[in-house]
Design an enzyme around this catalytic site. Structure first.
Site, PDB file in Angstrom:
ATOM      1  N   HIS A  47       0.818  -1.205   0.000  1.00  0.00           N
ATOM      2  CA  HIS A  47       0.000   0.000   0.000  1.00  0.00           C
ATOM      3  C   HIS A  47       0.855   1.259   0.000  1.00  0.00           C
ATOM      4  O   HIS A  47       0.481   2.286  -0.592  1.00  0.00           O
ATOM      5  CB  HIS A  47      -0.919   0.002   1.235  1.00  0.00           C
ATOM      6  CG  HIS A  47      -1.978   1.053   1.208  1.00  0.00           C
ATOM      7  ND1 HIS A  47      -1.954   2.161   2.042  1.00  0.00           N
ATOM      8  CD2 HIS A  47      -3.100   1.188   0.467  1.00  0.00           C
ATOM      9  CE1 HIS A  47      -3.017   2.908   1.809  1.00  0.00           C
ATOM     10  NE2 HIS A  47      -3.723   2.346   0.853  1.00  0.00           N
ATOM     11  N   CYS A  48       2.014   1.182   0.642  1.00  0.00           N
ATOM     12  CA  CYS A  48       2.881   2.350   0.782  1.00  0.00           C
ATOM     13  C   CYS A  48       3.508   2.805  -0.539  1.00  0.00           C
ATOM     14  O   CYS A  48       3.969   3.947  -0.626  1.00  0.00           O
ATOM     15  CB  CYS A  48       4.001   2.053   1.774  1.00  0.00           C
ATOM     16  SG  CYS A  48       3.453   1.513   3.390  1.00  0.00           S
ATOM     17  N   VAL A  49       3.540   1.934  -1.543  1.00  0.00           N
ATOM     18  CA  VAL A  49       4.235   2.266  -2.786  1.00  0.00           C
ATOM     19  C   VAL A  49       3.263   2.378  -3.957  1.00  0.00           C
ATOM     20  O   VAL A  49       3.669   2.329  -5.126  1.00  0.00           O
ATOM     21  CB  VAL A  49       5.338   1.238  -3.093  1.00  0.00           C
ATOM     22  CG1 VAL A  49       6.422   1.306  -2.019  1.00  0.00           C
ATOM     23  CG2 VAL A  49       4.793  -0.180  -3.224  1.00  0.00           C
TER      24      VAL A  49
END
Length: 329
Positions: free
Chosen positions: A321-323
């Site tokens: 999700h962070c990327v």
């Protein structure tokens, strides 16, 4: 701000390169990016931010050699970046309800409290907005995309440890922050968890603990006996939406063993929901399949659920999700 589950025009990725602090980012990360681009391109556009023209040519050649990537849905934007975490530094797309148009919001990014290089990444929202010919709205508050979670029905969930932190917004009160979120994201209801300052580089983002799913009626989090804080778990269990209704709670496991080199458990909460696929962190752990089956059966039976290697990402403090960052239609 539309929820992540809403229909996407595409997904933005900042492609890894070796020009930053880690001279082996390509070797460590690139297989994961190729896998994400391949899966995402089956159901939506994939917008890749490449460090320079040489990197664009290199990435293009790699993806063209991957028979399963739909190159008709892949495009590029040249832009120098410090790192890959587009969820946190990238554009936040919202709909201007008065002007009836999509706009790009440019919240301030300061490397998670000046813990990492950030000046190049802080320019990405403006670059994206200009490239798309969309209005760019500058917001005078530090906020990372991974620090907020919206249900699409008026509620925002976040942790005080990252947003109400003197390394982000010194002197700001909870009321100040809520006023900004209300004005810029259109939310009226708030669920605040305490979080843990210094737990990781992000100061404990919400997208590693709890997510809204099923059209904002459900909160997915870890099993209560795995929770770092019983107080936080009880807060989620008792949380109410903007209409005063409780959420359904769905639990995902942690990994069965601590991740190598990280000395901590891996979480599956940090998944990404695209038009046709859900990309779920995978750790070469026996609980990988169990987490994917729960997501298929209870959360997204209408989408393909695909495990994507997140071991190297987890070592650096993030997951899938962070990327990734969604661009709504």
């Amino acid at each position: 701000m539309p929820p992540e589950e809403a229909l996407h025009e595409g997904t933005w990725l900042q492609w890894p390169h070796n020009y930053g602090y880690d001279r082996k980012h390509i070797q460590r990360y690139e297989a994961t990016w190729i896998h994400m681009a391949r899966e995402l391109s089956q159901g939506e556009n994939v917008h890749i931010i490449a460090y320079d023209g040489e990197e664009k040519r290199r990435i293009t050649a790699i993806l063209e050699n991957d028979a399963s990537t739909n190159m008709r849905r892949v495009d590029f934007l040249i832009g120098k970046t410090d790192d890959v975490w587009v969820r946190d530094n990238g554009p936040i797309f919202v709909r201007d309800v008065q002007e009836h148009q999509l706009v790009v919001q440019n919240w301030l990014f300061n490397g998670w409290g000046k813990k990492a290089d950030y000046h190049l990444c802080n320019e990405i929202p403006k670059l994206v907005g200009t490239n798309l010919n969309l209005p760019v709205i500058d917001v005078a508050m530090v906020n990372e995309g991974g620090s907020i979670e919206l249900d699409g029905r008026g509620t925002l969930m976040a942790k005080k440890s990252s947003i109400l932190n003197k390394n982000r917004n010194p002197g700001w009160t909870q009321a100040n922050v809520e006023a900004y979120f209300h004005h810029y994201l259109g939310v009226t209801n708030f669920i605040w968890l305490d979080g843990v300052k210094g737990q990781d580089i992000t100061d404990d983002h919400i997208d590693g603990t709890a997510r809204f799913v099923n059209n904002g009626t459900t909160i997915v989090t870890v099993n209560p006996y795995d929770s770092l804080s019983r107080k936080e778990y009880n807060c989620l269990k008792n949380a109410q939406d903007a209409d005063g209704k409780n959420y359904t709670i769905v639990h995902l496991p942690l990994t069965s063993r601590k991740l190598r080199r990280l000395r901590d458990w891996g979480t599956y909460i940090n998944f990404y929901v695209a038009n046709e696929v859900v990309l779920v962190p995978k750790y070469e752990d026996k609980n990988d399949r169990a987490a994917q089956e729960i997501i298929i059966e209870k959360l997204y039976p209408e989408r393909r659920v695909v495990g994507v290697d997140a071991l190297e990402l987890a070592i650096d403090g993030g997951m899938i999700h962070c990327v990734t960052q969604q661009q709504p239609i």
